[in-house]
Write an enzyme that holds these catalytic residues in place. Structure first.
Site, PDB file in Angstrom:
ATOM      1  N   ASP A 295      11.937  11.569  -3.414  1.00  0.00           N
ATOM      2  CA  ASP A 295      11.333  12.441  -4.486  1.00  0.00           C
ATOM      3  C   ASP A 295      10.242  11.857  -4.101  1.00  0.00           C
ATOM      4  O   ASP A 295       9.358  10.788  -4.676  1.00  0.00           O
ATOM      5  CB  ASP A 295      11.609  12.165  -6.082  1.00  0.00           C
ATOM      6  CG  ASP A 295      10.522  12.670  -6.993  1.00  0.00           C
ATOM      7  OD1 ASP A 295       9.994  13.877  -6.349  1.00  0.00           O
ATOM      8  OD2 ASP A 295      10.560  12.989  -8.445  1.00  0.00           O
ATOM      9  N   GLU A 329       1.246  16.763  -7.274  1.00  0.00           N
ATOM     10  CA  GLU A 329       2.571  16.956  -7.662  1.00  0.00           C
ATOM     11  C   GLU A 329       3.481  15.816  -9.377  1.00  0.00           C
ATOM     12  O   GLU A 329       2.851  16.736 -10.599  1.00  0.00           O
ATOM     13  CB  GLU A 329       4.005  16.947  -7.316  1.00  0.00           C
ATOM     14  CG  GLU A 329       4.942  17.867  -8.338  1.00  0.00           C
ATOM     15  CD  GLU A 329       6.017  17.541  -8.970  1.00  0.00           C
ATOM     16  OE1 GLU A 329       6.533  18.295  -9.925  1.00  0.00           O
ATOM     17  OE2 GLU A 329       6.243  15.851  -8.709  1.00  0.00           O
ATOM     18  N   ASP A 357      12.503  20.136  -3.637  1.00  0.00           N
ATOM     19  CA  ASP A 357      12.068  19.124  -4.456  1.00  0.00           C
ATOM     20  C   ASP A 357      12.851  18.656  -5.388  1.00  0.00           C
ATOM     21  O   ASP A 357      12.849  18.214  -7.101  1.00  0.00           O
ATOM     22  CB  ASP A 357      10.257  18.981  -5.483  1.00  0.00           C
ATOM     23  CG  ASP A 357      10.296  17.868  -6.101  1.00  0.00           C
ATOM     24  OD1 ASP A 357      10.637  16.609  -6.083  1.00  0.00           O
ATOM     25  OD2 ASP A 357       9.295  18.504  -7.218  1.00  0.00           O
TER      26      ASP A 357
HETATM   27 ZN   LIG Z   1       8.756  15.315  -7.700  1.00  0.00          ZN
END
Ligand SMILES: [Zn+2]
Length: 460
Positions: A295, A329, A357
């Site tokens: 991530d 993000e 993602d």
């Molecule tokens: Zn992410």
């Protein structure tokens, strides 16, 4: 059907003739995308280097190194254009290593617990906070409590992710609200801090951070933190033995002024319809307590891989294909909003965007906007299925590409296998060694396959 390609190769000519030429060509192209990515792709090596640069939360030194490194990769690929897009981002810093321990009547209970501050949390102050703990398992339970039972205490949300879901993202979707709004709700009841059980599907001693939000400016901003799932179990057991025990926590995190950072963008210009733009992307920032391998280092490197694969196989897309590494993000989504704002101001026509993602695990399919899903299923469902991409479901795109939807862009997200993702998500365990090179490359090839089809045929 093992694969359409095998069918094409093995069947006699008379049967081959029944398969439309474009289907044969698309099958061969997608086979070539997979071969090129698996054999020549560099995304795994790029990810190793990215993870070695250090933590890269927005505003950090590591995030600026990541911007420079990502641009340097794209600069060497031979793309038509590579550029940085400035964006102001929040700058939250964790401060000292967090501390937590139980203070009980029985010395046996007085153990340290593993805990981390949630992103955006205020500090406890240098001395920390010591207070009794009130354990709850839902917002409903908190709501029903009398203020006197909560005032001056630390609210402990002990809400495990629901193991019954086949797709772990469904469990995350249900439970994330405790992390995001738990401190705010606890403060309204008079609590002095909020701790929660980490959003994790496994039982271990890694605390999982993530963004929290103070929605209500009229209530005091109290610290919010995540206990590892093991620490949450220990605290809960200790509370059963000694309901009056106290928890001491110390965190020195703070929010500094916004700073400038960048989205990193590279593109191959379309040969026939260059004004129709396709985006493939991920987010470059990652939580500061790990390496952000899954991530979302994985998604970023896969997105650049799509461009490298097209160049290496000599494919010139009819429409423009742009890889976008979004900044911020995790704690603001400013990069995604700024990208859409600039695209709108330049009157750019974005027809399709896909984001990776959800980890660098074996791809299963895509979540796709409903309008496009019908078309993809009808025309390319079996073709994609023959490459292992069977799960074509509605919705589920990434956060960063969301703002493009307002401008008519159709969205999709890569859906990898989700069973291990929340072992690592936002935790110190999200490191490069957790990523498998074939799974990572297959995810890139999956996105390249869908991008290829859209680049060839558009979305209408
Ligand atoms: Zn992410």
């Amino acid at each position: 059907m093992r694969s359409l390609l095998l069918t094409v190769i093995l069947l006699p000519l008379s049967t081959q003739a029944q398969i439309p030429t474009s289907v044969r060509a698309d099958s061969l192209a997608i086979r070539s995308i997979h071969t090129t990515t698996l054999v020549q792709g560099d995304c795994y090596d790029w990810l190793r280097d990215l993870c070695a640069l250090g933590p890269r939360l927005s505003g950090s030194v590591g995030s600026e190194k990541a911007v420079a490194y990502t641009k340097s990769i794209m600069d060497t690929l031979g793309l038509d254009r590579v550029w940085l897009q400035p964006v102001m981002v929040p700058h939250w810093v964790r401060g000292d290593q967090e501390q937590a321990h139980i203070i009980g009547r029985r010395p046996l209970l007085n153990e340290s617990l593993t805990l981390c501050a949630l992103g955006g949390s205020v500090s406890t102050g240098d001395d920390g906070i010591s207070a009794q703990v009130v354990e709850v398992h839902s917002y409903d339970e908190l709501r029903k409590m009398k203020p006197k039972d909560v005032e001056g205490k630390i609210v402990f949300f002990n809400v495990p992710m629901n193991q019954a879901h086949l797709r772990t993202f469904h469990a995350y979707g249900e439970t994330a609200r405790y992390r995001v709004f738990g401190a705010d709700s606890a403060s309204k009841k008079g609590a002095v801090a909020m701790v929660l059980r980490s959003l994790s599907t496994s039982l271990d001693d890694y605390p999982h951070t993530g963004v929290m939000v103070y929605r209500d400016t009229t209530v005091p901003h109290i610290p919010g933190a995540a206990l590892s799932t093991v620490a949450a179990e220990r605290l809960s057991a200790a509370l059963r033995e000694d309901p009056k025990l106290k928890l001491h926590i110390r965190m020195t995190c703070e929010t500094l002024p916004d700073v400038v950072s960048y989205n990193v963008i590279g593109e191959i210009r379309g040969t026939e319809k260059p004004d129709e733009i396709i985006v493939v992307g991920g987010h470059l920032d990652a939580w500061d307590n790990g390496a952000g391998a899954h991530d979302d280092g994985a998604g970023c490197m896969q997105s650049i891989q799509v461009l490298q694969t097209f160049l290496d196989m000599g494919y010139a897309p009819k429409r423009t294909v742009r890889a976008v590494m979004y900044m911020n993000e995790e704690n603001g989504a400013r990069g995604g909003r700024e990208y859409a704002r600039v695209a709108d101001s330049l009157d750019e026509n974005h027809i399709f965007a896909i984001e990776s993602d959800a980890g660098g695990f074996t791809p299963r399919g895509f979540g796709i906007d409903s309008v496009l899903l019908v078309r993809i299923n009808a025309n390319w469902g079996s073709l994609l299925g023959s490459f292992g991409l069977h799960e074509l479901t509605e919705g589920g795109h990434g956060v960063d590409i969301g703002p493009l939807k307002e401008h008519g862009c159709l969205l999709a997200g890569l859906n990898p296998d989700s069973q291990r993702y929340f072992d690592y998500h936002h935790a110190p365990s999200d490191t490069f060694d957790k990523v498998n090179h074939r799974e990572l490359k297959l995810g890139a090839a999956a996105m390249a396959s869908l991008v290829y089809l859209v680049a060839e045929y558009g979305v209408k």
